[in-house]
Motif scaffolding. Structure first.
Motif, PDB file in Angstrom:
ATOM      1  N   ASN A 195      56.301 -91.763   4.485  1.00  0.00           N
ATOM      2  CA  ASN A 195      55.323 -91.047   3.587  1.00  0.00           C
ATOM      3  C   ASN A 195      54.620 -91.824   2.688  1.00  0.00           C
ATOM      4  N   ALA A 196      55.237 -92.817   2.032  1.00  0.00           N
ATOM      5  CA  ALA A 196      54.354 -93.477   1.186  1.00  0.00           C
ATOM      6  C   ALA A 196      52.988 -94.306   1.904  1.00  0.00           C
ATOM      7  N   ILE A 197      53.447 -94.988   3.047  1.00  0.00           N
ATOM      8  CA  ILE A 197      52.802 -95.818   3.744  1.00  0.00           C
ATOM      9  C   ILE A 197      51.554 -94.953   4.277  1.00  0.00           C
ATOM     10  N   ILE A 198      51.944 -93.894   4.759  1.00  0.00           N
ATOM     11  CA  ILE A 198      50.986 -92.947   5.274  1.00  0.00           C
ATOM     12  C   ILE A 198      49.935 -92.670   4.478  1.00  0.00           C
ATOM     13  N   GLU A 199      50.442 -92.027   3.026  1.00  0.00           N
ATOM     14  CA  GLU A 199      49.576 -91.936   1.941  1.00  0.00           C
ATOM     15  C   GLU A 199      48.484 -92.825   1.495  1.00  0.00           C
ATOM     16  N   ALA A 200      49.124 -93.968   1.400  1.00  0.00           N
ATOM     17  CA  ALA A 200      48.091 -95.252   0.956  1.00  0.00           C
ATOM     18  C   ALA A 200      47.442 -95.594   2.177  1.00  0.00           C
ATOM     19  N   PHE A 201      47.641 -95.317   3.454  1.00  0.00           N
ATOM     20  CA  PHE A 201      46.433 -95.737   4.409  1.00  0.00           C
ATOM     21  C   PHE A 201      45.183 -94.948   4.095  1.00  0.00           C
ATOM     22  N   THR A 212      42.605-109.688  -5.234  1.00  0.00           N
ATOM     23  CA  THR A 212      42.632-108.864  -6.430  1.00  0.00           C
ATOM     24  C   THR A 212      42.775-107.550  -6.022  1.00  0.00           C
ATOM     25  N   HIS A 213      42.786-106.811  -4.691  1.00  0.00           N
ATOM     26  CA  HIS A 213      42.959-105.596  -4.648  1.00  0.00           C
ATOM     27  C   HIS A 213      44.550-105.454  -4.314  1.00  0.00           C
ATOM     28  N   ILE A 214      45.371-105.023  -5.119  1.00  0.00           N
ATOM     29  CA  ILE A 214      46.685-104.763  -4.709  1.00  0.00           C
ATOM     30  C   ILE A 214      46.962-103.298  -4.959  1.00  0.00           C
ATOM     31  N   LEU A 215      47.490-102.637  -4.172  1.00  0.00           N
ATOM     32  CA  LEU A 215      47.759-101.202  -4.145  1.00  0.00           C
ATOM     33  C   LEU A 215      49.464-101.057  -4.091  1.00  0.00           C
ATOM     34  N   VAL A 216      50.106-100.522  -5.141  1.00  0.00           N
ATOM     35  CA  VAL A 216      51.528-100.253  -5.387  1.00  0.00           C
ATOM     36  C   VAL A 216      51.483 -98.829  -5.069  1.00  0.00           C
ATOM     37  N   ILE A 217      52.388 -98.196  -4.054  1.00  0.00           N
ATOM     38  CA  ILE A 217      52.460 -96.835  -3.607  1.00  0.00           C
ATOM     39  C   ILE A 217      54.184 -96.579  -4.046  1.00  0.00           C
ATOM     40  N   ASP A 218      54.198 -95.986  -5.475  1.00  0.00           N
ATOM     41  CA  ASP A 218      55.681 -95.926  -5.818  1.00  0.00           C
ATOM     42  C   ASP A 218      56.365 -94.622  -5.462  1.00  0.00           C
ATOM     43  N   ARG A 256      49.876 -95.953  -7.416  1.00  0.00           N
ATOM     44  CA  ARG A 256      49.723 -94.780  -7.217  1.00  0.00           C
ATOM     45  C   ARG A 256      51.235 -94.056  -6.891  1.00  0.00           C
ATOM     46  N   THR A 257      51.534 -92.750  -7.395  1.00  0.00           N
ATOM     47  CA  THR A 257      52.673 -92.464  -7.164  1.00  0.00           C
ATOM     48  C   THR A 257      52.839 -91.288  -5.786  1.00  0.00           C
ATOM     49  N   GLN A 258      53.563 -91.516  -4.781  1.00  0.00           N
ATOM     50  CA  GLN A 258      53.488 -90.739  -3.592  1.00  0.00           C
ATOM     51  C   GLN A 258      54.066 -89.423  -3.852  1.00  0.00           C
ATOM     52  N   SER A 259      53.289 -88.492  -3.046  1.00  0.00           N
ATOM     53  CA  SER A 259      53.793 -87.079  -3.327  1.00  0.00           C
ATOM     54  C   SER A 259      55.114 -86.588  -2.605  1.00  0.00           C
ATOM     55  N   GLY A 260      55.206 -87.351  -1.289  1.00  0.00           N
ATOM     56  CA  GLY A 260      56.210 -87.046  -0.496  1.00  0.00           C
ATOM     57  C   GLY A 260      57.366 -88.006  -0.844  1.00  0.00           C
ATOM     58  N   LYS A 261      58.599 -87.899  -0.070  1.00  0.00           N
ATOM     59  CA  LYS A 261      59.541 -88.844  -0.162  1.00  0.00           C
ATOM     60  C   LYS A 261      59.835 -89.704   1.060  1.00  0.00           C
TER      61      LYS A 261
END
Length: 307
Positions: A68-74, A34-40, A59-64
């Protein structure tokens, strides 16, 4: 030992995966996650819309970049277990239990090996050869055979993520996670997974450009994980360059032609090369000593009290 699916976060980094992200999310939800996070990464198609309709938190990542997407999600994930995969439909949700079970048995990270059960056509001959060469180079540089360091299907404990110092912003992030896991002495399991032909948009990874960056990352990160390899390569290259110039000077000397400045350069290159190699040996000894101290500290720490 079974894991609680409510304690698992399915992490999916995306960029223009509107054709595949919905079915990927639905497959995991059908299995009880049930916990599914998409970092776009600011997709220009319907990736975000389709992901939300399928039931994911987006969630939309702030960097490119993927890194960066994975680091922000973690940084925002709260669940104790994380299962990460690409949203391009190449990985199967049916392998989720195989990936997560080792974490409940005490492993810190699980890597899905794509190269064993890859579907025909999922890799070009060039990409398959490149993957094998990169894995071999990683094994030489970091003294650990992880079979598929570029796999995007990985499972982690939250604690293992906190131990990592991740900085890579692009496709080198999987390589850095492999290096950090080895550097921190994490318990890693490699399991075979299915890898399907990409059904959606073409891959965003450039075999040549990103391949060079991955090779550079493997070598650069060896500085703190295997200094003997890092400085040894530099020292060997410098020494060989000195030997080559020395051969030229010697051949010219036999022809009664003297090259005094080049002779001095030859001696300097050989001496500096040997000194760099020796520095690598000393650094390696210090690293081994440091690891022994850390291990003794960990062994002497009092056991944690269960609450």
């Amino acid at each position: 030992m079974k894991f609680n699916k409510d304690e698992v976060c399915i992490l999916i980094p995306t960029l223009n995966e509107s054709l595949t992200v919905g079915p990927v999310i639905k497959d995991f939800r059908s299995l009880g996650y049930t916990h599914i996070l998409v970092i776009d990464g600011r997709s220009s198609d319907n990736t975000v819309k389709n992901a939300r309709e399928a039931g994911a938190l987006v969630r939309t990542q702030s960097g490119k970049g993927k890194g960066n997407a994975i680091i922000e999600a973690f940084e925002v994930i709260e669940q104790p277990y994380i299962l990460m995969l690409d949203g391009d439909g190449t990985y199967s949700a049916k392998d989720a239990e195989k990936m997560l079970t080792p974490l409940s048995l005490g492993f810190d990270q699980v890597i899905g090996d794509r190269l064993i059960n890859a579907e025909e056509g999922s890799f070009s001959h060039l990409n398959l050869f490149g993957n094998h060469m990169l894995n071999l180079f990683f094994k030489l540089a970091h003294s650990r055979d992880l079979h598929d360091i570029l796999s995007g299907y990985r499972a982690f404990t939250k604690l293992s993520i906190q131990q990592m110092n991740l900085k890579e912003t692009g496709f080198e992030i999987e390589t850095e996670m492999s290096v950090e896991a080895v550097r921190n002495g994490q318990r890693i399991m490699v399991v075979p997974i299915r890898y399907s032909r990409r059904p959606g948009t073409p891959t965003k990874l450039s075999p040549f450009h990103d391949g060079i960056r991955i090779v550079t990352t493997i070598y650069r990160l060896a500085r703190v994980n295997n200094p003997l390899f890092y400085f040894g390569i530099m020292g060997l290259f410098t020494t060989l360059l000195g030997i080559l110039t020395g051969v030229y000077v010697l051949l010219e000397w036999f022809r009664h032609v003297e090259h005094i400045p080049l002779t001095i350069l030859t001696v300097l290159l050989i001496v500096v090369g040997i000194e760099i190699f020796m520095f690598g040996m000393i650094s390696d000894m210090l690293l081994v000593f440091h690891r022994e101290i850390i291990r003794e500290i960990q062994l002497n720490q009092p056991p944690r009290q269960l609450k």
